[in-house]
Design an enzyme around this catalytic site. Structure first.
Site, PDB file in Angstrom:
ATOM      1  N   THR A   1     -13.373 -10.322 -20.933  1.00  0.00           N
ATOM      2  CA  THR A   1     -13.364 -11.740 -20.542  1.00  0.00           C
ATOM      3  C   THR A   1     -12.128 -12.466 -21.075  1.00  0.00           C
ATOM      4  OG1 THR A   1     -14.789 -12.168 -22.412  1.00  0.00           O
ATOM      5  CG2 THR A   1     -15.860 -12.088 -20.282  1.00  0.00           C
ATOM      6  N   VAL A   2     -11.705 -12.131 -22.310  1.00  0.00           N
ATOM      7  CA  VAL A   2     -10.535 -12.827 -22.867  1.00  0.00           C
ATOM      8  C   VAL A   2      -9.256 -12.313 -22.204  1.00  0.00           C
ATOM      9  CG1 VAL A   2      -9.245 -13.389 -24.958  1.00  0.00           C
ATOM     10  CG2 VAL A   2     -11.732 -13.229 -25.055  1.00  0.00           C
TER      11      VAL A   2
ATOM     12  N   GLU B   1      -4.999 -17.476 -33.822  1.00  0.00           N
ATOM     13  CA  GLU B   1      -5.691 -18.756 -33.570  1.00  0.00           C
ATOM     14  C   GLU B   1      -7.037 -18.535 -32.871  1.00  0.00           C
ATOM     15  OE1 GLU B   1      -4.499 -22.379 -34.147  1.00  0.00           O
ATOM     16  OE2 GLU B   1      -6.652 -22.108 -34.084  1.00  0.00           O
TER      17      GLU B   1
ATOM     18  N   GLU C   1     -21.836 -11.670 -28.951  1.00  0.00           N
ATOM     19  CA  GLU C   1     -21.056 -10.453 -29.184  1.00  0.00           C
ATOM     20  C   GLU C   1     -21.792  -9.268 -28.554  1.00  0.00           C
ATOM     21  OE1 GLU C   1     -18.021 -10.417 -31.047  1.00  0.00           O
ATOM     22  OE2 GLU C   1     -18.349 -12.520 -30.616  1.00  0.00           O
TER      23      GLU C   1
ATOM     24  N   LYS D   1     -15.536 -15.708 -39.680  1.00  0.00           N
ATOM     25  CA  LYS D   1     -14.674 -16.863 -39.377  1.00  0.00           C
ATOM     26  C   LYS D   1     -14.525 -17.765 -40.608  1.00  0.00           C
ATOM     27  CE  LYS D   1     -16.094 -16.717 -34.533  1.00  0.00           C
ATOM     28  NZ  LYS D   1     -17.130 -17.162 -33.597  1.00  0.00           N
TER      29      LYS D   1
HETATM   30  N1  HSE Z   1     -19.891 -14.581 -30.279  1.00  0.00           N
HETATM   31  C1  HSE Z   1     -18.969 -15.572 -30.677  1.00  0.00           C
HETATM   32  C2  HSE Z   1     -19.689 -16.904 -30.715  1.00  0.00           C
HETATM   33  C3  HSE Z   1     -17.831 -15.627 -29.692  1.00  0.00           C
HETATM   34  O1  HSE Z   1     -20.816 -16.985 -30.223  1.00  0.00           O
HETATM   35  O2  HSE Z   1     -19.180 -17.863 -31.242  1.00  0.00           O
HETATM   36  C4  HSE Z   1     -16.625 -16.325 -30.193  1.00  0.00           C
HETATM   37  O3  HSE Z   1     -16.141 -15.805 -31.375  1.00  0.00           O
END
Ligand code: HSE
Length: 432
Positions: free
Chosen positions: A14-15, A129, A190, A205
């Site tokens: 997708t990305v 980013e 994910e 994150k």
């Molecule tokens: N699975 C991650 C989320 C996707 O739901 O935020 C983006 O990192």
């Protein structure tokens, strides 16, 4: 003279396909106004079907390592996800003199301390980013715009799947598993949704944001990480009736002795708090800069195009640095392994708490709980009893005044020995 950059893409999910779309849409602008001519010269994907979507003229392969070695690639975009493969590919790409852009939070959180020194050694840029907060420009904000600030604290919603699930559970009173299935169908989760719902994706994150904010390595494996699997529609309803929303938060607070409070957990937020109104798949970072003051950055935190937007932004950032022949070891070297932050244990937290008890309805039960809490120095702010249709026993909600987490846990362990306790007690922290 335009700057010419040849791009190799690993991963056309997708990305990756979002990146191709944005390059097709914006390539003319990049060329005519920014003087940057981008060519996708090589692409790797797992399936022949995905490779069919690669731009005409691009070399196609199913082996990502080839992308990292080809002389006609200047910048590698690693958009495949996972850890082991990307670590080997990115390391090879840097050693081969390529700049790298990735959106891979698990990789940066776990292997940043090896990869950033490698990038500095080969004088190449490793940009990421898209790894945190989808299209929200939080990495550049911390690296560039807020560089003159000490970060006095941060609370963030950095998992779109969990925020979407909690929003749907709140609005439609549906159970967790139904909401998870919907989030998966929408493509937010994910490949392994436990990373999302157990909080580990948010921990990856948060570790990156912590390293950017405090300029030392923060190990996500040392954080206390609680996800949202144990949150029920009843918790959301009781919290809502008391004036709170429930969000999965990553929280950073500087602690004593240079240590850092860095943990992930579902928390109650007063409905007036700016993070309480972040709904659905959106992410948000509430950051307190010593000079800049408090800011909230919010936007789509998951999904192909928002992440692709961050990746292409990084790609142009890399091209500008190539154009200036300025390889920014100062900006990339954000996670030195030798300088590691110690974490303040979550047990040391002093907070208000939401406690939901399930009790057999006998006279004096609430009194005994209140007395026990008082013995541990825990004062009650608010209490409510509910008999809910179809639910055995009574539900008691207690919101405490500020208390030490260790005291609350010790008190709950004692309360659980009372014969009238009929179920597990729910404990949630209140974030102010
Ligand atoms: N699975 C991650 C989320 C996707 O739901 O935020 C983006 O990192």
């Amino acid at each position: 003279m335009p700057l010419k950059a040849r791009v190799g893409i690993i991963g056309l999910g997708t990305v990756g396909s979002g990146v191709l779309r944005l390059l097709a849409q914006q390539g003319g602008f990049f060329s005519s106004r920014l003087n940057i001519d981008l060519t996708v010269s090589a692409v790797s994907a797992r399936s022949a079907e995905s490779l069919d979507t690669a731009p005409a003229g691009a070399y196609r392969t199913t082996d990502p390592m080839e992308i990292c070695a080809r002389p006609d690639v200047d910048i590698v975009l690693e958009l495949a996800g996972g850890c082991e493969g990307p670590l080997a590919w990115i390391s090879a790409a840097l050693r081969n003199g390529k700049h790298v852009v990735t959106a891979n939070k698990a990789l940066i959180a776990a292997h940043g301390p090896e990869l950033f020194p490698l990038a500095a050694k080969y004088r190449r840029v490793l940009a990421f980013e898209g790894a945190v907060g989808g299209s929200i420009p939080i990495v550049k904000t911390l690296q560039e715009s807020f560089v003159a600030n000490d970060i006095d604290g941060m609370a963030c919603i950095i998992n779109g799947t969990c925020n979407h699930i909690l929003t749907e559970m709140t609005d439609r009173k549906i159970p967790f598993l139904d909401a998870l299935k919907e989030a998966q169908a929408l493509g937010y989760a994910e490949a392994d949704p436990t990373l999302d719902v157990e909080g580990m994706d948010a921990a990856h994150k948060l570790a990156i944001l912590a390293a950017l904010s405090y300029r030392k390595f923060v190990d996500y494996r040392e954080m206390s990480v609680t996800g949202i699997t144990q949150i029920t529609p009843l918790d959301l309803e009781l919290a809502g009736e008391s004036g709170y929303a429930v969000k999965l938060l990553g929280v950073l607070e500087p602690g004593p002795d240079g240590n850092l409070f860095a943990h992930v957990y579902p928390a109650l937020l007063a409905k007036g708090h700016p993070l309480a109104s972040i709904h659905g798949v959106s992410n948000a970072v509430f950051v307190k800069g010593s000079a800049a003051g408090s800011h909230i950055l919010s936007g789509p935190g998951a999904g192909g195009l928002p992440t692709a937007s961050a990746v292409v932004g990084d790609l142009i950032h890399v091209c500008r640095q190539m154009g200036n022949n300025l390889f920014s070891e100062h900006t990339v070297n954000c996670m030195p392994r030798e300088e590691k932050m110690q974490l303040v244990p979550i047990g040391a937290l002093v907070s208000e708490y939401y406690l939901r008890f399930t009790l057999n309805d006998i006279p004096g039960a609430i009194g005994e709980i209140a007395t026990l809490l008082a013995r541990y120095g825990i004062s009650i702010n608010f209490a409510l009893q509910k008999v809910l249709p179809g639910r055995a026993g009574v539900t008691i909600l207690i919101l405490t005044q500020k208390s030490r987490e260790l005291d609350v846990r010790d008190a709950l362990a004692k309360i659980h020995t009372f014969p009238f306790v009929a179920g597990k007690t729910q404990l949630l922290r209140i974030y102010r």
